[in-house]
Every structure is written in structure tokens, then in C-alpha cells.
Design a protein around this motif. Structure first.
Motif, PDB file in Angstrom:
ATOM      1  N   GLU A  19      -9.225  61.583  66.897  1.00 52.38           N
ATOM      2  CA  GLU A  19      -9.600  62.674  66.007  1.00 52.38           C
ATOM      3  C   GLU A  19      -8.913  63.972  66.397  1.00 52.38           C
ATOM      4  O   GLU A  19      -8.859  64.308  67.577  1.00 52.38           O
ATOM      5  N   PRO A  20      -8.437  64.700  65.403  1.00 49.90           N
ATOM      6  CA  PRO A  20      -7.970  66.064  65.662  1.00 49.90           C
ATOM      7  C   PRO A  20      -9.115  66.875  66.256  1.00 49.90           C
ATOM      8  O   PRO A  20     -10.285  66.608  65.945  1.00 49.90           O
ATOM      9  N   THR A  21      -8.808  67.862  67.083  1.00 53.58           N
ATOM     10  CA  THR A  21      -9.889  68.540  67.792  1.00 53.58           C
ATOM     11  C   THR A  21     -10.217  69.938  67.300  1.00 53.58           C
ATOM     12  O   THR A  21     -11.337  70.391  67.424  1.00 53.58           O
ATOM     13  N   GLY A  22      -9.248  70.635  66.762  1.00 50.83           N
ATOM     14  CA  GLY A  22      -9.504  72.027  66.451  1.00 50.83           C
ATOM     15  C   GLY A  22      -9.493  72.918  67.679  1.00 50.83           C
ATOM     16  O   GLY A  22      -9.630  74.115  67.594  1.00 50.83           O
ATOM     17  N   GLU A  23      -9.330  72.310  68.839  1.00 51.19           N
ATOM     18  CA  GLU A  23      -9.312  73.085  70.093  1.00 51.19           C
ATOM     19  C   GLU A  23      -7.894  73.127  70.673  1.00 51.19           C
ATOM     20  O   GLU A  23      -7.046  72.317  70.322  1.00 51.19           O
ATOM     21  N   ASN A  70      -5.374  72.183  76.007  1.00 51.18           N
ATOM     22  CA  ASN A  70      -5.844  72.019  77.372  1.00 51.18           C
ATOM     23  C   ASN A  70      -7.340  72.310  77.516  1.00 51.18           C
ATOM     24  O   ASN A  70      -7.822  72.698  78.569  1.00 51.18           O
ATOM     25  N   SER A  71      -8.059  72.098  76.460  1.00 52.03           N
ATOM     26  CA  SER A  71      -9.495  72.394  76.473  1.00 52.03           C
ATOM     27  C   SER A  71     -10.276  71.364  77.289  1.00 52.03           C
ATOM     28  O   SER A  71     -10.037  70.171  77.201  1.00 52.03           O
ATOM     29  N   PHE A 102     -10.673  63.469  72.782  1.00 51.10           N
ATOM     30  CA  PHE A 102     -10.507  63.483  71.328  1.00 51.10           C
ATOM     31  C   PHE A 102      -9.335  62.645  70.847  1.00 51.10           C
ATOM     32  O   PHE A 102      -9.442  61.917  69.885  1.00 51.10           O
ATOM     33  N   THR A 139      -1.657  63.949  62.336  1.00 54.02           N
ATOM     34  CA  THR A 139      -2.964  64.629  62.398  1.00 54.02           C
ATOM     35  C   THR A 139      -3.132  65.497  63.641  1.00 54.02           C
ATOM     36  O   THR A 139      -3.883  66.457  63.623  1.00 54.02           O
ATOM     37  N   ASP A 193      -3.107  72.885  67.872  1.00 52.08           N
ATOM     38  CA  ASP A 193      -4.062  73.260  66.836  1.00 52.08           C
ATOM     39  C   ASP A 193      -3.397  73.930  65.625  1.00 52.08           C
ATOM     40  O   ASP A 193      -4.037  74.670  64.872  1.00 52.08           O
ATOM     41  N   ALA A 194      -2.110  73.635  65.422  1.00 48.05           N
ATOM     42  CA  ALA A 194      -1.445  73.993  64.175  1.00 48.05           C
ATOM     43  C   ALA A 194      -1.046  72.733  63.422  1.00 48.05           C
ATOM     44  O   ALA A 194      -0.231  72.784  62.502  1.00 48.05           O
ATOM     45  N   SER A 195      -1.623  71.606  63.805  1.00 48.17           N
ATOM     46  CA  SER A 195      -1.258  70.328  63.192  1.00 48.17           C
ATOM     47  C   SER A 195      -1.572  70.304  61.700  1.00 48.17           C
ATOM     48  O   SER A 195      -0.792  69.787  60.899  1.00 48.17           O
ATOM     49  N   GLY A 196      -2.708  70.870  61.319  1.00 46.06           N
ATOM     50  CA  GLY A 196      -3.091  70.888  59.918  1.00 46.06           C
ATOM     51  C   GLY A 196      -2.093  71.693  59.101  1.00 46.06           C
ATOM     52  O   GLY A 196      -1.675  71.274  58.020  1.00 46.06           O
TER      53      GLY A 196
END
Lengths: 331, 331, 331, 331
Positions: free
Chosen positions: B103-107, B110-111, B124, B252, B257-260
Motif C-alpha cells: 500500500e502507498p503510505t502517504g508518509e 524514512n518514516s 507499508f 503506486t 510521497d509524490a507518487s500520486g
């Protein structure tokens, strides 16, 4: 179950495909027992947990319909794709992408938390509730009726009739969806709403309550598969750039926080709703051997028994099976 | 800049395309000034901020190379795709998807936080650091040398030579990347690591330090575009299912976090690394008019000046321009 | 500034203390320049940034008042202590502690995020907005008037008159506080509210708009210092257990996310409000040498210029100075 | 159980108190069955789940000891208070408060997440693991032996002998506590550590492995109750300001994420450890009637069966009962 190792090269008639799909629907129907019908509003609870149906519409009139095809259900979150498309047509893609991000979130669809955690507090994407409510606020018009007019007209253009709004569901949503109201007021406070909060929420609840069938959704999927053009009339119904953007968004964010898995296992743009519908889009693809619907098709399933992420249990499995058998993945 | 409204129908020779691409590289080079070279390890800091280069390799031998094509750089996060591919080949796709989510994380990449927030604490996806370190722990072998052997052999098979590991970068990573060490120990405690922690981290730091050129990466991209087969020899180098999965994952989750946004604006599977490289994959596509590389191609850019998300500023813009001009989007 | 090394042993008259306090108020007034008056509602913005005043009331009638003592201001978050006290008196302490936790949060007072992050989604404590709104919902009564009646009567019993509700501030809060509305709907959905949402919010906005002076607050503080009894009449106004609990809560959670620092540096139960008021409670203490107000006292400051946490900049410093000079810490 | 309504006024001899406490220990021992002995390291797992003991030492030599008083156990998190005290004595209070915050967190003691969520990424307080590891890094010295020397000397001064370090537990911690290692590397990367990471972790693991009895802890508690002075010799062992600060910190953050509830229900500074010990401090208090230990006392319980927060189940209940009966609350 008819095995998938068919020779598609010759004699792949609509009858044969129909037989296969009928078989698969029977097979996957048992998975409806694993899910649960959405219960957060009374109207959804009345759905028949055993239902499973699929509709596939290809470029040149080929149609496969199987299972419980005639059930009318409310469109729910699938409307988020449509309102985003309409808002892009009204405001332009750049304006929209300025106001709503298009990043997958990793969070549940109704999360408020992620708004607070991110410095910008900008909704992650138009397909989570926060983003969809923001989009509803951006639709032209002063009232929810005015705001929904272009969306309903677009649907009419695609499916041939103006779909009704299920008032019982709408009332039910309006009275019970306190989380959405919380999200709405949060967005109001952070300045993302372009319209009155009550009008915005009303628009959102109404758009979720539009009543459709899987034939309707499959036809919308077909238009998206064809980059926004009606393949029969060759007329542009949705601008190409908007149709493309919608498909990208569906692929990365369409299946709630199971979007990554759906992309990995099924590999086509799709959007699900809590009433059990899923719209899926198979664009034209290049393969070395003939395969069904190679010119692209729109697909829709209905199966109100949901998994923990909010997606139709049987519906996801059925789509995955078909995508594997017919090699639909865009990757 | 040569305008993009070329008539691709006739006379679309390699020379013409070369001219266009040269033009675009010159144009987008100025965007290198907007980014910053990664500074977290000394070796990366020495990169030339002005560099920008691209390599494109098509199915039938067509090649376009432009700009700073000969720079050798460490592969960094792009290695995450390769180690995931190798682990899938060794353990099977199901095993891998059981251990690491997709799943994509939105984070941020290195979170640690998102590990703690989720009940399962499962990484994730294999393209964030936590997932990639988990994947490194799953590679067969007792030592980092043994673990990397199959990965290096795979690369040798694709690019024709065994790529070197940049020892200076490796040492530098090993000594400075305390966040990765923190992630590693966190994973160890939650039980996701299959190997010794130090061997795992060593493997991870070494795989990040593999030295490549954009020609190497473009060739890897080509194999992925062709679903794992070498288009010249028609031999399967990566199993089809694994190649497909890798592409879905790249689309994905590949651009941090610029994948979208990358999916929405560019629309092709890609993975970037902190040294400034990006690998991108254009699968074969169906269009009504001839377009360059319609049979699919592998692409790679190098531009070490990064934006705040960790992606090459000029590289992203160059890829977006090409994808738009040549209509590469998979949607 | 008069140095603090006074010999308290002999001749420590009210006049002497008054002189000291006047001095300290003059000295700390300059810190009002470092803060900012709350601006989220128009009525608060009109406060005079330079104001600073303090009122101290001891057990046996000793009173020190200094600076801007006559300003009337709305009680804001300080009301959270009072509504919690009234709810405990109505429902019992156990019922209350079952519904609202009493843990410090580490989050800002108006956070929604922490509700979502915790499995139980139970409000952290009655002194953050989510907890206070929950408490307001638990007050007896069907309307906000009925709900506030006992709270206003309690205040009347303590301060000798029924305090007015500032209607302008109330209207302003009601119309502008969208975050509180978001929190309210969130709580409604998770099932923590005992009353109608609009009545609850109305109660909350009204209780925040009760108008007081620092003399009023100091007198409330005195009752709390005396474990709920009026020291003059020796009558119990607040049950001892409830007064104790309120003080514990103020110490751990009273100063927003600076509560820990206030406990460490000042060391007495206190609660601040966004209008610039702080109520503080100094219980009787044991020391080897005589010190002012050793039998306990109530204190209140007013200084509308706030720091980034929402506490009066000058007020906090003034209280810290006095607590250090007079050795007020409960530790 | 002897009822608590004793008349303390007359004849409140040590024998009477002893009888009460014996009774209460018997009564609360059954609650040991509700908890679980810590299992994350083998050495802790061997503790006897049924154990419960208490030691109370007053100002003038009065001692109450009851239950399993002679068990030796490792001090674990209670050492965090001591290392913070020593670091304050070495570096000064201001330096320490600059590096580590003193805010309650609302998060579990071993959370990494909260470091990442806060802009400053500063450890919340010295009593969660992240803060305690930071404090250990600040102790003077190049090796863990040098760093622990002053802490052990301080203990020797208080309890009359140099406490041993349990090497088995230390080894066990060092090898199994991967989460602490993750926290350590995280802190290293964000720049909060003042010493070498391995020395820091070694120091931390060793300080947790110091072996004590409840008599030792009660004596430390007594010194803190007396603001840092030994009540027998009247000599200052811990500077008054530091002792005060330590008590404030214990009250707001000492009982993990149940600190707020402990403050509300028990109301005295305390710190628990995962081996089942709790140190508690009752400062001198003012009451209208004579009560036991009114001049202040140090208390310690041992009960290795822990609740879900990591606090001794029976120990907490026993302390709560005693605090209620003897009216120990500082509020």
C-alpha cells in the motif's frame, strides 16, 4: 468452474464468454458470505448480502451481463470520481490539483487525523471523504440542486436517462453521517471549502444517493476506457485529460486503503462504494494473442457484502479472476 | 524549444527524435537550479548539481541518449525494486506479499511513525525504507555478499557486466544512516526480519551503493516494459508475474510521497533514488496514430538536484514533458 | 524590582506584600509585548494587549490586587474545570471517569487526531476541547439554559453574584468555531455525547462566554485551595473529592501542552483560557519558615497577550516569579 | 480487612499502623493474579507473580514493612528519575530542560512515533525511553562505568551501600531490547545524543539493571520527600531545586500513560518500573487532624505482576488504598 485455459484465438464468441462469466459469478458468489453489508445507515442494511452481479460493455457493442444485474443501488463513493470529473471540467485541472492533493493516503477513507498531521492540512486526494467534500464545495452553484445539475446531465448523456436520487438513503446519510459532518467543519475551519458548509454536505450526501445499476456504471467505465469519448458516436463527453487523470486517481486511490493491493493483483483503475458497487476500467491493451475486450471495456460489479476495507468481497475476487484470465492489467 | 506538434506519422527517424530530446534536455536543465543535491552522506554531496541526462532504449534497438549520459552514480532507492524482484523470484510472490504490504503510505520514505500507528506494524510497501530493509532480510544467504550475489547476477544478465559497488558511498551510508539503523532495529523487534540485523543493514547499504549509468537503468526499464523478457533474445529474465507486480508497485509507490502526482501527471511506472536517478517504464500502448516507442521502452534520467520529496527536479519535469509529447501514459 | 530576599519572619504585613506584587507586575508587564491577543473570534481581538493584572485571596481575608484588576473578560477554557466539577457533582466521579479519561495528551487542546489514534477514541481529559464538550453533554438538562443553571448557581454561591454571559462573544464563538463543531460531530459519531449535539455545543459556547474578573477567579481558586469549603463560612460548596480531583487534573492538564513545564517551574494547579486569564490554586503548605499565604490562597491573573501554546505570556512569568519567591510549589 | 475509619488522634503507634498495612497487603495480594510478569527479557520472566511487598520510611525513623520485603529486583525505569537527577546536578537544570522536554506524552513509554510527529522531535520527557536515553547520553564520562559512577555514589550515599548491577539482566536487556536500540539510533540521527550511541545504550541498560530492594527505594523516596536533604543528618544530598523538579516530573509523567489517573486517584509523585517496583513520595502535608507520616515519607512497593500500562497491578491498588486512608494526596 470452466477452466481459464481457453484458446481465445478462434471462435471466441459472446456466447462463450457469457458462459465463462456465468460460471465465475456462480463460483465467487460464495464469497459474499465472508463480508458484511454496510450498516451505518438503515437503508444500506436492507441490501441482500448474497447478491453478486457483473456487467461488461465493450467498444463495439459486445455486452456480458451475469448474476444479479438488475438491482438498483446508490452510487456512494463512486460518485467521488464523477464529481471530481465535473469539477475539473468547470474549474480546470490545475485549479483542482491546487486545492486537493492526489496522493494515496494509507489511511482509512474517513480519516480526519491525516488532515491534522500534514503541515498543509490539504485533503490527500478527491477519493477520500475529506477530498470529496472539498470537491463538492467547488462545484458551481449556490444550492445542492444547482451543484448537482451538471453531474446529473453528464450521467444522462452517458447512460441515456437521468438517474434518480434515492431520498430515503439521502435522508439517512444526512442524519447519520456525523463523521462526514465533522470532516466538513474541519475543512471549513482550515479554509478549503469554496461553498457554504450545509450546501456542501447536502451536495455530498445527495451525490452519494444517486441510484444506478451495474449497466449504468459499466457504461461510464466504457467512456473512461475510451479516454472520455463515446465509442458509438465518437463524441467527447469528458475531456481526454480529465478522463486520464480520473483513471490515474482511481488506480492509486480508488479502492480505499486496499488500492495498492488492487493495483498489484488486478491492475486496472477502479472505484468502489460502500453499497457494494465497483466500477472498473480496462483501457485498450497490446498483447501477442487475441484476448477478450482488447479494445477496452467498462466493467461494474455489485456485491453488497463488504470486507473490512469497505470493498465488495466477492466483487473484488470476481474482478481479480477476470483480470487474470483475460490479462486486463495495464502494467 | 522545438514545439511538440510533430507529425509522427511519417519520417519519424531516430535523428528527429534525438533532436527533440536534446532540445528538451537543454530546456529543462535550468530546473536543476531549483533543487538541492542530497547531503546526508558526503559522497552524494559531491555530485554536480547542473547535471541532467536521459537515456531511452526501445524494443528494436532504437536508442536516444542526451545530456550527461556518462555519469556513474549509485543506484540508491532504485535498488528497492530490484531486491524486491529478486526476493519474489526466490521466495515467491505470495510469501513476499504476506510479509510486506503493497500500500502507498502517504508518509515520507524514512518514516518510522507509520509502523507504530498501524495495528499490524507491517511495513507499508517494499519501496519505503522499512519495507526495503525487510526485503533485504529475506534475500537468500548468510552474508551480504551471498545475499547480493543473485541481484548482481541479474543485473549482469541485463546490462552485460557486473556493476561495481561504490565502497566510499557504502561506508558513508553505513556510518551515517542512523535512521535506517533505527528502522532496522524497530523491525527486528516487531519480528519482520528474516536475517541477522547487521547482515540485513549491510546488504541494504551495499545494494544502495551499486554503481550504474542511465544506460544501465534504461535497459532494466526495457526488460520491465517487455514484461520481464529480453526483447532481443526473447528470453525470460524476470518472471512475467513479478515484472508486472514490480510495475504496479512503481506506479503506486515509486516516487516517494509524490507518487500520486507522478501517476496523475506522467502516468508511467517509475522509481527514483536520492542520488538523482529515475528509472521509468513505458509498456507498449494502443493509440490511433503512430507515436515514438509505441512498442514500449525503458527510460532513465539522471539529475542529482532533488526537490523536497527526494525526486530529481529537472528529471521529473523532463519525463513529464516527454510523456505528454509522446503520450506515454498507461491510462 | 524589589529583591525577593525578604525576611518574611516578622512584620510581613499586607502592605509589604502589596508593594512587592506591584513591583513584580510592573516588571513583567513588558512581556505582554511578546505574546499575541487571540484573534480567532472578533470579540477577543479587541482585548488590550498591554493589560496585566493579578488578584490573590488568602484564607483569612488577606487580599492582594495589582495591575489591571477591573477588566471583565470571558472565562473561556477555565470554564472546563467548572463544568467538570458540576458534572461530577451531578453524575458522580466514577461515571465521569468512565466517560472521559484524565490523561495528559501531549497534543494541542483542539486536536481531533488523538481521538482517532487511540483505540478507545475516548477523550483524553476534560480540559482539552474534546473532553470538555463531552462533559458539557453530560450536564443535566435538555437545553443549554437548563444545563448551565447549576454551574451559574455554583458561581453565584462562590462569587456572590450571578455572572453574565457575554452574548457578543457567545455569538462569535458559535459562528466561528468550526473546529469545535468538527470535534462535536466526531464525538457524536463515536457515541460519547449524552445530549443533543447542538444543545451540547451551545452549552459549551455559552460556558466559555461567562464573564468574570480576576477577583472572581481568585475566589474560586480559594475554595479549591480549601478543598471545596468556603473558608469564611466553613460550608462545603464543592465536595472534597471533587475539589481534589479538579486540582490533580489542573496540575497535569491545565496549561494546554505546556502543563508539564508549568508543573516543573511553578508547581501549582492552574488552568488558563484563551482570553488571557489563568486561575491558580495554592493549597496550604508546610515550610520551616513563615511564608505568605501558607494556609493556602486562590490566585488569578489576566494578561490577554498569549504565547504559542495559548497561555498568557506575562501571566505565566508573573505566577512563576511569585511561586518561586513565596515557595508555593506543592512538590 | 481492618476498616480505615481509625481514630488517628490518639495511640497511633507504629504497631497499629503495621497491623493495618499487613492487612491491606493481604487484601490486595489477590490482585497480583490480574497482571502479568514482564516477559520481554528472560531474567524478568522468572519473577514470582504472587509477590507483593511495601516499605514505608518516615522522617523520624518510623518504618513500616510488610509482605515480600526482601526480594531484590532490578530498578528498571525508576532509574530514569535518578539519572535525570544526576544529569541535572552535573549540567544544571536549564541545560537539561533545553535538551529534553518535560511534557506528558499520552503515548506509550517506548513510542518512537511521537518523536516523528512533533516538529522539534525533542524527547517529550526524561521518563519515557527516548528522554531517558537522551539523559544517559548527557551523563559525564566516556564509558558507561564513568557515566554511572556518580549515580552509584549517590545511591550509596542514600542507602548506605553501593548497589550491584545485575549482569544477567543487563546482558539480557542489551541483547533483546531492540526497540530501545531503534530509539537510540533515531535520537542519534536527530542530534540529541551527547555521547557515543553504544556507550549511551550501554549506560542505559546498566542503569536499568541496578539491583535494589523496596527499602532502598523507600529511602530514596524519603530524601525526595524531604526536598533532597537526609532527615537524619540534615545534609543536602540532592539540590532542593532538582528534588522539586524530579517530584513534579514524577507526578505528571511517572506512571507511563496512566500518570494522569495516578495523579487523580492517588495524588503523589511516583515512578514505576517494569520489574514491578514503584517508588512514591509523600511530602509533608497540612491537615486538620493528625494522620500517619504527616511530616512526609518515602514509600516503595514491589509487585511484579503488571497491568497493560506496565504498572504493578496490586502495587497501584495498595498505594491508592493507603493514600486514601491516610490522606496522602498533595492536592
Amino acid at each position: 468452474m470452466v477452466q481459464g485455459a481457453a484458446n481465445w484465438n478462434t471462435g471466441m464468441t459472446q456466447e462463450w464468454l457469457q458462459e465463462y462469466v456465468d460460471d465465475w459469478v456462480s463460483f465467487y458468489r460464495k464469497h459474499t458470505a465472508e463480508g458484511e453489508v454496510a450498516s451505518y445507515i438503515p437503508a444500506l442494511k436492507e441490501a441482500n448480502q448474497d447478491h453478486l452481479g457483473i456487467s461488461i460493455i465493450g467498444m463495439h457493442g459486445m455486452k456480458i451481463r451475469s448474476g444479479d444485474v438488475d438491482v438498483r443501488f446508490t452510487i456512494q463513493s463512486i460518485s467521488k470520481v464523477l464529481s471530481f470529473i465535473v469539477a475539473c471540467m468547470q474549474r480546470g485541472v490545475s485549479y483542482m490539483l491546487d486545492k486537493v492533493d492526489v496522493e494515496p493516503t494509507g489511511e482509512a477513507f474517513n480519516s480526519i487525523m491525516h488532515l491534522e498531521m500534514k503541515p498543509l492540512k490539504k485533503p490527500f486526494n478527491p477519493l477520500v471523504n475529506a477530498g470529496a467534500i472539498t470537491v463538492s464545495s467547488m462545484l458551481d452553484g449556490e444550492t445542492s440542486e444547482e451543484k448537482l445539475q451538471p453531474l446529473l446531465s453528464l450521467l444522462e448523456e452517458i447512460i441515456g436517462h437521468r438517474p434518480p436520487i434515492n431520498l430515503e438513503v439521502y435522508e439517512s446519510e444526512r442524519e447519520s453521517s456525523m463523521r462526514n459532518r465533522a470532516i466538513g467543519y474541519y475543512l471549513l475551519e482550515t479554509g478549503f471549502l469554496d461553498s457554504d458548509i450545509e450546501v456542501t454536505l447536502d451536495t455530498y450526501f445527495k451525490q452519494c444517493s444517486i441510484e444506478v445499476t451495474i449497466d449504468d456504471l459499466a457504461r461510464i467505465g466504457l467512456i473512461l476506457a475510451n479516454d472520455g469519448k463515446d465509442p458509438d458516436s465518437d463524441q467527447e463527453i469528458i475531456p481526454r485529460q480529465v478522463a486520464r487523470l480520473a483513471k490515474a486517481l482511481m488506480l492509486t486511490c480508488g479502492m480505499y486503503d486496499a488500492s495498492g493491493k488492487f493495483a498489484a493483483y488486478v491492475g486496472i483503475p477502479a472505484k468502489s462504494g460502500v453499497s457494494g458497487g465497483i466500477i472498473a476500467v480496462s483501457p485498450p491493451r497490446v498483447r501477442n494473442e487475441p484476448l477478450p475486450f482488447m479494445d477496452g471495456c467498462g466493467m461494474a460489479v455489485y456485491g453488497p457484502a463488504l470486507d473490512s476495507k469497505g470493498n465488495s468481497t466477492a466483487g473484488i475476487r470476481l474482478l481479480r479472476h477476470i483480470a487474470t484470465q483475460w490479462d486486463l492489467s495495464i502494467f
